[in-house]
Motif scaffolding. Structure first.
Motif, PDB file in Angstrom:
ATOM      1  N   VAL A 150       0.855  -1.183   0.000  1.00 46.95           N
ATOM      2  CA  VAL A 150       0.000   0.000   0.000  1.00 46.95           C
ATOM      3  C   VAL A 150       0.894   1.237   0.000  1.00 46.95           C
ATOM      4  O   VAL A 150       1.812   1.343   0.816  1.00 46.95           O
ATOM      5  CB  VAL A 150      -0.928   0.003   1.237  1.00 46.95           C
ATOM      6  N   LYS A 151       0.629   2.149  -0.937  1.00 42.46           N
ATOM      7  CA  LYS A 151       1.398   3.400  -0.952  1.00 42.46           C
ATOM      8  C   LYS A 151       0.959   4.265   0.222  1.00 42.46           C
ATOM      9  O   LYS A 151      -0.241   4.564   0.372  1.00 42.46           O
ATOM     10  CB  LYS A 151       1.162   4.160  -2.260  1.00 42.46           C
ATOM     11  N   ILE A 152       1.911   4.665   1.017  1.00 43.70           N
ATOM     12  CA  ILE A 152       1.646   5.520   2.170  1.00 43.70           C
ATOM     13  C   ILE A 152       2.531   6.756   2.035  1.00 43.70           C
ATOM     14  O   ILE A 152       3.735   6.640   1.800  1.00 43.70           O
ATOM     15  CB  ILE A 152       1.978   4.762   3.480  1.00 43.70           C
ATOM     16  N   ASP A 153       1.929   7.931   2.172  1.00 43.40           N
ATOM     17  CA  ASP A 153       2.690   9.166   2.044  1.00 43.40           C
ATOM     18  C   ASP A 153       3.008   9.723   3.424  1.00 43.40           C
ATOM     19  O   ASP A 153       2.142  10.283   4.077  1.00 43.40           O
ATOM     20  CB  ASP A 153       1.890  10.180   1.232  1.00 43.40           C
ATOM     21  N   PRO A 155       4.566  12.337   6.185  1.00 45.54           N
ATOM     22  CA  PRO A 155       4.586  13.806   6.108  1.00 45.54           C
ATOM     23  C   PRO A 155       5.978  14.330   5.755  1.00 45.54           C
ATOM     24  O   PRO A 155       6.977  13.712   6.089  1.00 45.54           O
ATOM     25  CB  PRO A 155       4.206  14.237   7.523  1.00 45.54           C
ATOM     26  N   TYR A 187       7.632   6.901  10.122  1.00 45.25           N
ATOM     27  CA  TYR A 187       6.196   6.879   9.833  1.00 45.25           C
ATOM     28  C   TYR A 187       5.808   5.619   9.071  1.00 45.25           C
ATOM     29  O   TYR A 187       4.721   5.069   9.268  1.00 45.25           O
ATOM     30  CB  TYR A 187       5.805   8.123   9.033  1.00 45.25           C
ATOM     31  N   ALA A 194       0.066  -1.170  10.620  1.00 39.50           N
ATOM     32  CA  ALA A 194      -1.359  -1.046  10.315  1.00 39.50           C
ATOM     33  C   ALA A 194      -1.723  -1.764   9.018  1.00 39.50           C
ATOM     34  O   ALA A 194      -2.783  -2.376   8.919  1.00 39.50           O
ATOM     35  CB  ALA A 194      -1.740   0.434  10.195  1.00 39.50           C
ATOM     36  N   LEU A 195      -0.843  -1.689   8.015  1.00 39.27           N
ATOM     37  CA  LEU A 195      -1.195  -2.164   6.674  1.00 39.27           C
ATOM     38  C   LEU A 195      -0.274  -3.264   6.159  1.00 39.27           C
ATOM     39  O   LEU A 195      -0.381  -3.666   4.999  1.00 39.27           O
ATOM     40  CB  LEU A 195      -1.228  -0.983   5.703  1.00 39.27           C
TER      41      LEU A 195
ATOM     42  N   LEU B 121      -4.456   4.312  12.617  1.00 43.11           N
ATOM     43  CA  LEU B 121      -4.392   3.746  11.262  1.00 43.11           C
ATOM     44  C   LEU B 121      -4.710   2.254  11.233  1.00 43.11           C
ATOM     45  O   LEU B 121      -5.010   1.693  10.187  1.00 43.11           O
ATOM     46  CB  LEU B 121      -2.985   3.957  10.668  1.00 43.11           C
ATOM     47  N   MET B 130      -7.276   4.183   3.709  1.00 45.05           N
ATOM     48  CA  MET B 130      -5.910   4.123   3.152  1.00 45.05           C
ATOM     49  C   MET B 130      -5.845   3.218   1.921  1.00 45.05           C
ATOM     50  O   MET B 130      -5.101   3.485   0.988  1.00 45.05           O
ATOM     51  CB  MET B 130      -4.902   3.636   4.207  1.00 45.05           C
ATOM     52  N   PRO B 420      -2.293   9.790   5.565  1.00 41.33           N
ATOM     53  CA  PRO B 420      -1.823   8.993   6.711  1.00 41.33           C
ATOM     54  C   PRO B 420      -1.535   9.838   7.967  1.00 41.33           C
ATOM     55  O   PRO B 420      -2.010   9.506   9.049  1.00 41.33           O
ATOM     56  CB  PRO B 420      -0.559   8.329   6.168  1.00 41.33           C
ATOM     57  N   PHE B 421      -0.773  10.936   7.807  1.00 41.97           N
ATOM     58  CA  PHE B 421      -0.403  11.748   8.964  1.00 41.97           C
ATOM     59  C   PHE B 421      -0.727  13.206   8.663  1.00 41.97           C
ATOM     60  O   PHE B 421       0.120  13.946   8.170  1.00 41.97           O
ATOM     61  CB  PHE B 421       1.082  11.558   9.304  1.00 41.97           C
TER      62      PHE B 421
END
Ligand SMILES: [Mg+2]
Ligand SMILES: [Mg+2]
Lengths: 430, 430
Positions: A150-153, A155, A187, A194-195, B121, B130, B420-421
């Protein structure tokens, strides 16, 4: 039929119109050869005096470099050109005439070209590099999407930073202090809990006063992080990923690699698995190669990395670095805590480190102890510590530097050409 | 066989082992139902006292929320669950016990949840959001790659800014002043002149003191820019793109949409073409709806956008805004220069503007005049003006806000849950 250069293959023998720019030309009394570009590719337009109106032939003779125009012509197979097709021009219609385009086919200095980066991108060489960069990006998404990541961005603006506050850009965030992220890793660890399997792909920032061919102030990084992945799983993923992007470029960017005169036989070898040596073995190898100064506990510089890479025709993992050389979050080797379960991946041909990664500490007490040893503020890392309080699991991840990887694949000397608008020491324009 | 929840469908009737966390549980005397998650999905594990050792059954009865464990069991089809499978547990092996996990199945306040975003999350709802965000990202790359667009990464650190220096984060760039980009558009225009069709996808920053459910300080934007695209071509691309991502989410995120209780019949309607009204017509519509204050020349606020959207069951383009309301680079309508060839795309159901776009000025003199009218420093825009000196062509582009789009598709009220954040006013942690 209005089309693009990339699509002319579908219109052989037919008349098409293409919006384009003049890259270059040559002409004799009765014929003009126009090198045309439209962003999707380059094609030669052949204008024969006997086949067009006098007005069109005059345009062909006088048209200046980078003038924009609509070109109409019949698509012909041309086996002499690397592209394979050319246009028999029937009509030319100027959109906008370019007067005194600053980048001529002559040689220019790098600073001059960098000052004109917004125009330099139009050149054949820069076009090829940007297409290869694009293919590396495309293949990265394909690779991780296909494997359920899963792509997570994470901060960019953060109140704290993985490794203290050196080399960080600072900004006021209303009444608070914020810093530009050097890495989203911490992060990503939260996201992996979570994923499961996650990856980021975004810009990172280092306010480093270094001026080498491997450093950018602003660069893009791919940072995957995987729950339940241990040291060995992590290395396996990395070698599969790097092989995948190199093979994707070979498959989809043949013309561009040719234009850059890249030796593709070297890239064809890039297939998993990759060789691995420990830090200890690397020190020994360096001694054998005459680097007598380096001692156990020293970090490797570019010359060391290049010397190590020379012994291999694939990227090589250097594993188990001294704990003291690496960031606080890396998992010590349970059998030998003075080294960590990490690996740097060194590209062949002197391109240096393209990946750094490790298993992460999953034990709360150990992580807290390491934060304290590094004099890092526990309150800023409260949330990060909490990941080890609530269902901690073994996990690993890595970061790949996009520009160094593209430089290696393209075979270009300096990372400044591998990003559209490089940010360097003294280079914030354009 | 070690596998993941997403993959159990391939192992029906077989015994598998999954690394997972306990999301929730209930038990009676002889049976325990464990709600398990591993990032790839959620599955119920059924532990029957008669079928496992006493030790395993005791673990099942006492295990706490968010404890990590390896679960072994036989995969069974379960037609009552939305997921379709469950596990008949044969063994449980605790990895790490979670004590007093702060987010319980009870209700929590938003600030509490935001303070624990690194843990929040893990919830079913955030997991679903997400995954949908990820699908929008995946589909975006697919859409633009399939259409020959080149991904171009414009710089984040810039020496100047599209619309003056209000609402910009400032940082020292060694001896210079730099600002965090609010939009990569100007750079994307340069790239479009080099590569034809390009798109960016990265973070952007607005130091805006607004505290609404539609605003983030740091958010992700997709910014395509196309040479030779005029106003109409631009709108067509936008409606195709938005339809594509919505239909991709419908196709690939059925479970997630169900978990969010999203009314998918509303999303099924999102197919190109989209309705269009001019700014003039929008003003008239608002007057009809009782917004008596608003006059020609005023910008629309959230209530206006919501009221306009109510008249349509698809996103609606509002076109031809007054020139005075829009940035300096937009192309005036040649037939009526007091409006520009722009469009905002307003999402249905009150989610507001998700796209802003326009044809760009391609005439050098007009652009220079507009820069001067806006009191913008010509030297900082020198390179941008040069794009109109050397083979200028008609071109257009737009920017789509990722988080607003995800909020709309998910049907969630506030954009803070779609990243996400989130970075908000007073929110820089975690
Ligand atoms: Mg290193
Ligand atoms: Mg607006």
């Amino acid at each position: 039929m209005k089309t693009t250069i990339a699509e002319v293959k579908n219109y052989v023998g037919q008349e098409v119109t293409i919006g384009a720019w003049l890259a270059n030309k040559r002409s004799s009394g009765k014929i003009a050869f126009l090198q045309l570009r439209d962003g999707t590719g380059f094609i030669q337009g052949v204008v024969e005096k006997s086949k067009v109106t006098e007005e069109v032939f005059q345009i062909a003779k006088s048209i200046t470099q980078e003038t924009s125009l609509y070109v109409t012509g019949t698509v012909r197979v041309d086996e002499r050109s690397p592209f394979g097709y050319e246009l028999s021009v029937t009509n030319l219609q100027i959109i906008h005439e370019a007067v005194d385009y600053p980048i001529t086919p002559k040689e220019h200095g790098v600073e001059f070209l960098m000052d004109h980066r917004h125009l330099w991108l139009r050149s054949r060489r820069q076009h090829a590099i940007m297409k290869i960069r694009n293919e590396v990006i495309r293949a990265t998404y394909e690779f991780f999407n296909d494997r359920g990541f899963v792509k997570i961005d994470p901060p960019i603006l953060t109140g704290s930073a993985p490794e203290g506050t050196t080399e960080l850009f600072h900004t006021k965030y209303f009444d608070e202090d914020a810093y530009l992220s050097q890495s989203g890793q911490l992060y990503m660890e939260a996201a992996a809990m979570a994923l499961g399997k996650v990856f980021s792909f975004g810009p990172t920032f280092r306010a480093e006063k270094s001026k080498t061919r491997r450093h950018l102030i602003e660069f893009w990084m791919v940072e995957p992080e995987m729950a339940f992945y241990e040291f060995e799983d992590n290395l396996k993923l990395q070698e599969e990923y790097v092989s995948y992007i190199v093979q994707s470029v070979l498959k989809h960017c043949e013309l561009e690699l040719k234009r850059l005169e890249r030796d593709t036989t070297k890239l064809e070898l890039i297939q998993a698995p990759f060789p691995r040596i420990t830090y200890d073995e690397a020190i020994q190898l360096l001694h054998e190669k005459g680097f007598n100064d380096i001692q156990w506990g020293d970090d490797f510089g570019a010359p060391h990395e290049t010397a190590i890479a020379e012994s291999f025709d694939k990227p090589v993992f250097i594993t188990h670095y001294p704990t003291s050389l690496k960031p606080f979050y890396m998992q010590p080797d349970p059998n030998r805590p003075k080294v960590v379960l990490c690996a740097d991946l060194i590209a062949p041909e002197g391109y240096g480190e393209i990946i750094g990664g490790s298993e992460r500490i999953h034990d709360y007490e150990l992580l807290k102890q390491r934060l304290e040893e590094h004099h890092l503020p526990l309150d800023a890392y409260k949330w990060y510590l909490e990941l080890r309080q609530y269902g901690s699991v073994p996990h690993s991840g890595f970061g790949l530097g996009l520009e160094r990887t593209v430089a290696w694949i393209c075979g270009v000397d300096h990372v400044r050409e591998t990003i559209p608008f490089p940010r360097l020491l003294n280079r914030l324009y354009p």
